[in-house]
Write an enzyme that holds these catalytic residues in place. Structure first.
Site, PDB file in Angstrom:
ATOM      1  N   SER A 233      56.254  45.540  57.631  1.00  0.00           N
ATOM      2  CA  SER A 233      56.294  46.914  56.672  1.00  0.00           C
ATOM      3  C   SER A 233      56.111  46.698  55.243  1.00  0.00           C
ATOM      4  O   SER A 233      55.224  45.731  54.857  1.00  0.00           O
ATOM      5  CB  SER A 233      57.543  47.806  57.124  1.00  0.00           C
ATOM      6  OG  SER A 233      57.457  49.023  56.680  1.00  0.00           O
TER       7      SER A 233
ATOM      8  N   LYS B 227      53.627  43.874  53.321  1.00  0.00           N
ATOM      9  CA  LYS B 227      52.956  43.836  51.987  1.00  0.00           C
ATOM     10  C   LYS B 227      53.108  42.611  51.244  1.00  0.00           C
ATOM     11  O   LYS B 227      52.248  42.201  50.614  1.00  0.00           O
ATOM     12  CB  LYS B 227      53.296  45.317  51.483  1.00  0.00           C
ATOM     13  CG  LYS B 227      53.249  46.547  52.146  1.00  0.00           C
ATOM     14  CD  LYS B 227      53.777  47.798  51.234  1.00  0.00           C
ATOM     15  CE  LYS B 227      54.446  48.703  51.883  1.00  0.00           C
ATOM     16  NZ  LYS B 227      53.631  49.686  52.982  1.00  0.00           N
TER      17      LYS B 227
ATOM     18  N   TRP C 255      51.817  56.587  60.433  1.00  0.00           N
ATOM     19  CA  TRP C 255      51.940  56.382  59.219  1.00  0.00           C
ATOM     20  C   TRP C 255      51.498  55.201  58.431  1.00  0.00           C
ATOM     21  O   TRP C 255      51.056  55.441  57.367  1.00  0.00           O
ATOM     22  CB  TRP C 255      53.687  56.591  58.834  1.00  0.00           C
ATOM     23  CG  TRP C 255      54.313  56.464  57.460  1.00  0.00           C
ATOM     24  CD1 TRP C 255      54.908  55.525  56.990  1.00  0.00           C
ATOM     25  CD2 TRP C 255      54.007  57.487  56.460  1.00  0.00           C
ATOM     26  NE1 TRP C 255      55.301  55.776  55.622  1.00  0.00           N
ATOM     27  CE2 TRP C 255      54.661  57.211  55.525  1.00  0.00           C
ATOM     28  CE3 TRP C 255      53.433  58.719  56.332  1.00  0.00           C
ATOM     29  CZ2 TRP C 255      54.864  58.036  54.268  1.00  0.00           C
ATOM     30  CZ3 TRP C 255      53.519  59.541  55.606  1.00  0.00           C
ATOM     31  CH2 TRP C 255      54.411  59.152  54.439  1.00  0.00           C
TER      32      TRP C 255
ATOM     33  N   HIS D 203      57.239  51.854  64.733  1.00  0.00           N
ATOM     34  CA  HIS D 203      56.942  51.100  63.772  1.00  0.00           C
ATOM     35  C   HIS D 203      58.273  50.090  63.748  1.00  0.00           C
ATOM     36  O   HIS D 203      59.444  50.517  63.911  1.00  0.00           O
ATOM     37  CB  HIS D 203      57.312  51.869  62.510  1.00  0.00           C
ATOM     38  CG  HIS D 203      57.405  51.254  61.184  1.00  0.00           C
ATOM     39  ND1 HIS D 203      56.106  50.420  60.780  1.00  0.00           N
ATOM     40  CD2 HIS D 203      58.309  51.021  60.292  1.00  0.00           C
ATOM     41  CE1 HIS D 203      56.415  50.280  59.406  1.00  0.00           C
ATOM     42  NE2 HIS D 203      57.628  50.294  59.182  1.00  0.00           N
TER      43      HIS D 203
HETATM   44  C1  GTR Z   1      58.376  53.566  54.576  1.00  0.00           C
HETATM   45  C2  GTR Z   1      57.200  53.115  53.641  1.00  0.00           C
HETATM   46  C3  GTR Z   1      56.170  52.326  54.197  1.00  0.00           C
HETATM   47  C4  GTR Z   1      57.208  51.065  54.637  1.00  0.00           C
HETATM   48  C5  GTR Z   1      58.189  51.179  55.332  1.00  0.00           C
HETATM   49  C6  GTR Z   1      59.069  50.053  55.607  1.00  0.00           C
HETATM   50  O1  GTR Z   1      59.082  54.324  54.164  1.00  0.00           O
HETATM   51  O2  GTR Z   1      56.518  54.483  53.399  1.00  0.00           O
HETATM   52  O3  GTR Z   1      55.153  51.955  53.189  1.00  0.00           O
HETATM   53  O4  GTR Z   1      57.026  50.105  54.028  1.00  0.00           O
HETATM   54  O5  GTR Z   1      58.967  52.023  54.597  1.00  0.00           O
HETATM   55  O6  GTR Z   1      59.158  49.064  54.956  1.00  0.00           O
HETATM   56  O7  GTR Z   1      59.953  49.923  56.769  1.00  0.00           O
END
Ligand code: GTR
Length: 431
Positions: free
Chosen positions: A271, A275, A362, A412
């Site tokens: 996540s 990045k 997402w 996720h």
């Molecule tokens: C979310 C964000 C994503 C992702 C995620 C995470 O809220 O919108 O870009 O990075 O968090 O890190 O779990």
């Protein structure tokens, strides 16, 4: 004209104004999950230089285009990491060869940044397999809630830095306690990692920069400010840059540890840390393999698709992640000079793996896959097979070329399925 009549034009103007602002607001905030509503987009070209020259060899890529693209990501997306060198001292604070029932050696290492004893520190938790004939290959990964959350080992030091509150994990008052030991074990199958002969170096990401917008007063940013500077300039690093920088410092330590083969280190992140892992892989070519787990917008997913999370949404929700220049692309993705396929291409010729999850719309799984596909021409310059010509595979059908990809069932998260594929993939290249 009566009173109401005289006010009619003003009332109508009001209505029009409300209508326009509401519909453009709706446009900007409604998340698109409809493939037919993905706008037509033209990705910036990977293999045409800024002077308009076509790049046809690995040499031209490395000498010209790679540098241009890296520079654009620095200036426009993540911000430049500082050139300034600060003193860093690694101190091994604990070692035990009896971890995991004697299968692993656990080390804890403190990285002291700068010369101030009260300055920021990064705490590395390292597990190394005991059964091995040579220095171990390793994964570098950052966690979200403290090293003590990744495994149920009472010997792991509790996180010292600010941590996000989370009632599921018994974290209140932004402070780690015994109650959150092992709460994230499902994301770190350490026993399996050790069994397969890998070491794991883990760090709590908040040691580098606590994940909230404080104008960059805490964490490592202030260590690098010029005289009089109080925050990073518009083209300087945000939080993702700081996390990625920290990953490189873990590698600096691993290069000094004779139990580790520092030429075989994979950086893996989930996540927002995915990045950061991609940015670490792009900026620090010592990372031999780069792995993105559900990294989504600003990670592996193409921004121009505007599917799921968008640049505008991410910049608003997390203003501290990217550099300030990135804000100009909020809801204007079409003018971006780079898109995320170019970030993936910066790994070439090193292996890079992109993983998505079916329910993680997402993060735009298709956009993550396509970034790998569109990065593939650079791998072709090295005669390496990547994802060119591939259609998006079905669930649990991993592709393991020099760019690898899978999409798994579920949400996720990071699962053992993901880790098993990362070890299969990495094992292909680390012999
Ligand atoms: C979310 C964000 C994503 C992702 C995620 C995470 O809220 O919108 O870009 O990075 O968090 O890190 O779990």
């Amino acid at each position: 004209m009566n009173k109401v009549q005289s006010k009619l034009p003003a009332i109508m103007l009001c209505f029009i104004f409300v209508f326009i602002t509401r519909s453009s607001f709706a446009q900007q905030t409604e998340t698109n999950y409809d493939e037919s509503k993905v706008p037509t987009y033209t990705l910036p070209s990977l293999l045409i230089s800024q002077k308009g020259l076509e790049i046809t060899s690995a040499k031209e890529w490395e000498h010209t285009r790679r540098k241009e693209i890296l520079h654009l990501f620095e200036e426009q997306v993540y911000g430049k990491m500082p050139n300034k060198k600060i003193p860093i001292r690694f101190e091994i604070t604990g070692t035990s060869a009896k971890a995991l029932n004697g299968k692993a050696t656990r080390k804890e290492i403190t990285a002291h940044f700068g010369t101030n004893v009260n300055g920021p520190k990064m705490y590395i938790l390292l597990y190394i397999p005991n059964e091995r004939t040579k220095p171990a290959p390793a994964f570098v990964g950052f966690n979200f809630y403290g090293n003590h959350t990744i495994w149920n080992d009472p010997e792991i030091s509790l996180a010292r830095s600010w941590v996000s509150n989370n009632s599921n994990f018994n974290i209140n008052e932004n402070k780690a306690t015994e109650a959150s030991r092992g709460v994230r074990t499902s994301r770190w199958p350490l026993d399996k990692i050790i069994e397969r002969g890998y070491a794991l170096a883990n760090v709590y990401y908040g040691d580098l920069d606590p994940d909230f917008d404080d104008g960059f007063q805490n964490g490592i940013h202030p260590l690098f400010y010029q005289k009089g500077q109080t925050k990073p300039a518009a083209n300087e690093w945000g939080a993702i840059g700081a996390w990625a920088w920290g990953m490189g410092r873990v590698l600096d330590y691993l290069e000094q540890d004779k139990d580790i083969n520092a030429k075989q280190v994979a950086v893996m992140g989930h996540s927002r840390i995915g990045k950061a892992a991609l940015w670490a892989g792009a900026t620090d070519t010592r990372f031999a393999v780069v792995i993105s787990n559900n990294s989504g917008c600003g990670g592996a997913a193409l921004s121009m698709r505007r599917y799921g999370e968008t640049v505008g949404v991410i910049n608003k929700a997390f203003p501290h992640w990217f550099c300030d220049h990135f804000n100009q692309y909020s809801n204007h993705e079409n003018i971006l000079p780079v898109d995320q396929h170019m970030l993936i291409a910066l790994m070439a010729p090193r292996p890079v793996y992109i993983a998505s999850a079916e329910e993680d719309r997402w993060a735009d799984p298709k956009g993550e896959f396509l970034a790998g596909v569109y990065a593939s021409p650079v791998y072709k310059l090295y005669n390496l097979k990547a994802l060119e010509g591939y259609d998006m595979p079905g669930i649990h059908q991993p592709i393991m070329n020099t760019i690898g990809y899978h999409i798994r069932a579920g949400k996720h998260d990071v699962t053992t399925y993901d880790w098993e594929r990362y070890m299969d993939f990495t094992g292909k290249f680390f012999r």
